[in-house]
Design a protein around this motif. Structure first.
Motif, PDB file in Angstrom:
ATOM      1  N   CYS B  73      16.018  39.201  18.389  1.00 42.23           N
ATOM      2  CA  CYS B  73      16.722  38.488  19.647  1.00 42.23           C
ATOM      3  C   CYS B  73      17.791  38.462  19.788  1.00 42.23           C
ATOM      4  O   CYS B  73      18.414  39.137  18.788  1.00 42.23           O
ATOM      5  N   ILE B  75      19.633  36.495  21.105  1.00 39.84           N
ATOM      6  CA  ILE B  75      19.946  35.273  21.182  1.00 39.84           C
ATOM      7  C   ILE B  75      20.921  34.103  20.138  1.00 39.84           C
ATOM      8  O   ILE B  75      20.760  33.919  20.368  1.00 39.84           O
ATOM      9  N   CYS B  76      19.587  34.344  19.018  1.00 38.15           N
ATOM     10  CA  CYS B  76      19.484  33.773  18.091  1.00 38.15           C
ATOM     11  C   CYS B  76      19.532  34.235  17.082  1.00 38.15           C
ATOM     12  O   CYS B  76      18.531  34.008  15.853  1.00 38.15           O
ATOM     13  N   HIS B  80      17.398  34.173  13.099  1.00 42.28           N
ATOM     14  CA  HIS B  80      16.408  34.813  11.972  1.00 42.28           C
ATOM     15  C   HIS B  80      17.337  35.210  10.992  1.00 42.28           C
ATOM     16  O   HIS B  80      16.038  35.290  10.066  1.00 42.28           O
ATOM     17  N   CYS B 455      13.767  29.656  23.942  1.00 38.99           N
ATOM     18  CA  CYS B 455      14.139  30.819  23.976  1.00 38.99           C
ATOM     19  C   CYS B 455      12.733  31.979  24.059  1.00 38.99           C
ATOM     20  O   CYS B 455      12.487  32.299  22.983  1.00 38.99           O
TER      21      CYS B 455
HETATM   22 NI    NI Z   1      15.602  33.723  20.342  1.00 40.02          NI
END
Ligand code: NI
Ligand code: SF4
Lengths: 234, 488
Positions: B73, B75-76, B80, B455
């Protein structure tokens, strides 16, 4: 009075027996290269060090320096050629820099930056190359091998073990391990071998090291590869 | 009216789909089935979840995972990065990290929380909340906010910048850093870096407080809407920290029912599989997690800010705790289920994150040099954190050659799958039933989804954004109308 040749309008001194690349590097002039290494005999396989001498292309790592040579090094044409060679190396293997632990210490990546490789340009081959993690201290990630044979030379010439060899031809050429099982665990390799530290990319890895070196302290964080004193590391 | 999960009518219906929900992260789609009178018979949120990554990571060495997993991802990535690191701490036998490692990671995580919440509220959601859900579409975006509320927009951007700077200094880069490694971290902070962040903190706290005040004022101005829009009741789940405090980085799993009764508590992350299962539904690519003890019908729950702020017993930082109490008082001490209350709790969390960052920055352990520990290698590890969007579970098995043999991830957005579906059904019932769907009405569905800050990029394990494509089809499936707009 020492002998000289000309490279991009600069006089480069040399001693008899030096190659064009050796003389240039010794004089502080960077010539891109991957398979060449100061401790090993010239190999002439990656061709990234190609220069133009009297109008003809030649690998500077194998070209003997001679008085009066007129050598082109940093020209737009040669940069373009070298960039394509590096792009070909990228698409032939599986190189994903953001998650590769060699990132920041990798010569192929550093050359990518140096030559401003912004896209891969060619179609990626995505070869299927499983890793060999059989050895307790070392791992081989064949995905990233550029077939420079530095490990082959180091293991044979320095370590005296002949652990690595290349096999196959053309596009099927690949690195193999010299043991009956073909596994690294069944060779005599040691984590301290020169063959282990000589790999310019992320194939021969010490287990568990991973990302221990933070961003900012890796080899090419400080300066681009063209500004690195030769023979330092990696 | 039925649950709207599956149409019960024999009447001819037409299908409407919102093929890209805008101003959320990633790619998802809403489909509605309407009959000739415009009555809604079915409403579903589809998120295409490819679990490709779980297969991809198999055969890779474990130490690569916390960095590799950030590919999941764009975005985040930090969430992770940390969840994977925590799972692999277990694998390398790092049962107790050094104080420096623990605090640097915590700082990274709270920085991520702050920047993500700021982005979501100021950039993605404030256009709906400030201008109205069916306000003029050309102004209902961040550019419109900048024009109408320049100061607010600026503070939103600066809050996010601060969070990103925290991430850069702890992870090494703003995105796809390498700071957290199995067993610890690869860097700590220098005094200069620490001081740089500390100097910015008073402003950050001030902007965070203004954010809470704004969202409170919005609720007060339009209480009826904020308390009913998209309403559905559900259980909630999150980690809680020591003593039941609000905690994002590490803790035990607790779940409450819709009335606030604690149903399960104190579950160690490593035992998550005994308590959480995932249901597969034929119409959705994304699974539906539920609490094993309650079964798929009753066991689903919501996660994220609204769950966390109500699941904890207290917040250990004073400003955020006062806001938590104000939130409870405003709702008569009752459990709040209204999706728009996600925004209020999200800003309480943003304030809390700013306070915790302040706490950490005043702690000299941040500048220590004991970075990594290891112990007895084991074959399996689970790491759970509270990511900005909710509980995030990473689970790996590693063989004796150090290669990953199994990976299971349950991302925040997947936990909220059923909850988001319930929210759009509630909105469909209340606003769309019997009406010709206009852009403004369709945006109501998106407002409900956006409240959860899904998300979709994470959930689909894919990158890139696609434009919104709305398609109206009749009963035979023929397209009778369509419209396109670009997202974000
Ligand atoms: Ni994400
Ligand atoms: S393993 Fe490394 S050193 Fe050996 S041939 Fe491949 S790239 Fe060169």
């Amino acid at each position: 009075m020492s002998k000289t040749f000309t490279m991009d309008e600069r006089e480069i001194p040399f001693v008899e027996g030096q190659t064009v690349m050796q003389a240039a590097l010794a004089d502080g002039v960077y010539v891109p290269h991957l398979c060449a290494h100061p401790e090993f005999k010239p190999h002439g396989s990656c061709r990234v060090c190609t220069v133009k001498v009297n109008g003809r292309h030649a690998a500077s790592c194998t070209l003997a320096a001679r008085e009066g040579l007129v050598v082109e090094n940093q020209t737009a044409e040669l940069r373009e050629l070298r960039r394509e060679l590096v792009q070909l190396l990228f698409v032939e293997g599986n190189h994903f820099c953001p998650s590769c632990e060699k990132s920041g210490d990798c010569k192929l990546q550093a050359l990518g930056y140096e030559l401003e490789v912004k896209t891969l340009h060619f179609t990626q081959l995505f070869p299927d190359r499983p890793v060999d993690a059989s050895h307790p201290d070392l791992m081989l990630d064949f995905n990233r091998c550029i077939l420079c044979e530095l490990c082959v030379r180091a293991s044979a010439e320095v370590d005296g073990r002949h652990v690595f060899a290349l096999s196959g031809r053309g596009i099927d050429k690949h690195l193999i391990v010299n043991s009956e099982s073909g596994r690294l665990a069944d060779t005599s390799i040691a984590a301290t071998d020169t063959a282990v530290s000589v790999c310019p990319v992320g194939v021969i890895l010490k287990k568990g090291r991973g990302f221990r070196v933070p961003i900012g302290q890796r080899t090419y964080d400080a300066a681009p590869i063209s500004a690195m004193p030769e023979g330092k590391k990696p | 009216m039925t649950s709207l999960e599956t149409s019960q009518t024999d009447k001819p219906t037409r299908r409407i789909s919102i093929d890209q929900v805008s101003r959320v992260e990633g790619h998802g789609k809403v489909t509605l089935l309407l009959d000739d009178e415009g009555h809604v018979h079915q409403a579903r949120l589809h998120i295409v979840e490819f679990r490709g990554f779980e297969r991809f990571i198999q055969g890779r060495p474990y130490w690569e995972v916390p960095v590799m997993v950030q590919r999941l991802c764009g975005i985040c990535p930090v969430s992770h990065h940390l969840a994977a690191s925590k799972a692999l701490d277990v694998v390398v036998g790092a049962t107790q990290l050094t104080p420096t490692a623990e605090k640097v990671r915590r700082l990274m995580h709270y920085g991520q929380m702050l920047q993500s919440h700021a982005l979501h509220f100021f950039h993605l959601s404030s256009p709906d909340l400030l201008f109205g859900f069916d306000s003029e579409v050309s102004k209902r975006n961040v550019v419109g906010v900048v024009a109408a509320y320049p100061e607010l927009a600026t503070h939103g951007v600066l809050l996010r910048k601060f969070g990103q700077e925290v991430i850069r200094l702890t992870a090494g880069k703003r995105v796809h850093g390498t700071g957290s490694i199995p067993g610890g971290v690869n860097k700590s902070l220098t005094r200069a870096e620490r001081d740089e962040l500390l100097a910015a903190l008073p402003d950050v706290l001030q902007w965070a407080r203004e954010g809470v005040d704004l969202v409170k004022a919005l609720h007060q101005k339009n209480t009826a809407l904020y308390e009913s829009f998209g309403l559905f009741r559900s259980s909630l789940l999150s980690l809680v920290g020591p003593g039941g405090r609000l905690e994002f980085y590490d803790g035990v799993i607790r779940a409450r029912d819709a009335d606030g009764q604690v149903m399960v508590d104190g579950i160690e992350p490593k035992n998550y599989r005994q308590h959480i299962e995932e249901e597969v539904k034929s119409w959705s690519y994304m699974k539906f997690p539920y609490l094993t003890a309650l079964g798929p019908e009753r066991g689903w729950y919501k996660v994220g800010p609204l769950a966390r702020v109500q699941n904890c017993d207290f917040i250990h930082t004073p400003l955020a705790e006062a806001e938590r109490q104000a939130f409870r008082e405003a709702h008569g001490g009752q459990m709040v289920h209204a999706p728009l209350a996600y925004h209020w709790t999200r800003l309480i969390e943003l304030l809390h994150a700013a306070e915790v960052i302040g706490e950490l920055l005043r702690d000299d352990d941040l500048m220590g040099d004991a970075l990594v520990v290891s112990g007895e290698r084991v074959g399996e590890g689970v790491g759970i954190i509270e990511a900005p969007r909710g509980t995030l579970i990473h689970h790996y098995k590693v063989d004796s050659q150090d290669l990953v043999t199994m990976c299971n991830l349950i991302v925040s957005t997947t936990h909220n799958n059923q909850a988001m579906n319930e929210a759009i059904r509630s909105v469909a019932r209340e606003y769309l039933d019997g009406h010709e769907p206009t852009e403004g009405l369709m945006n109501h569905l998106e407002v409900a989804i956006r409240a959860f800050d899904p998300c979709l990029s994470c959930a689909t394990h894919a990158m890139g954004r696609m434009p919104l494509y709305v398609e109206v089809r009749d009963a035979s499936g023929a397209v009778v109308g369509s419209a396109t707009k670009s997202s974000r």
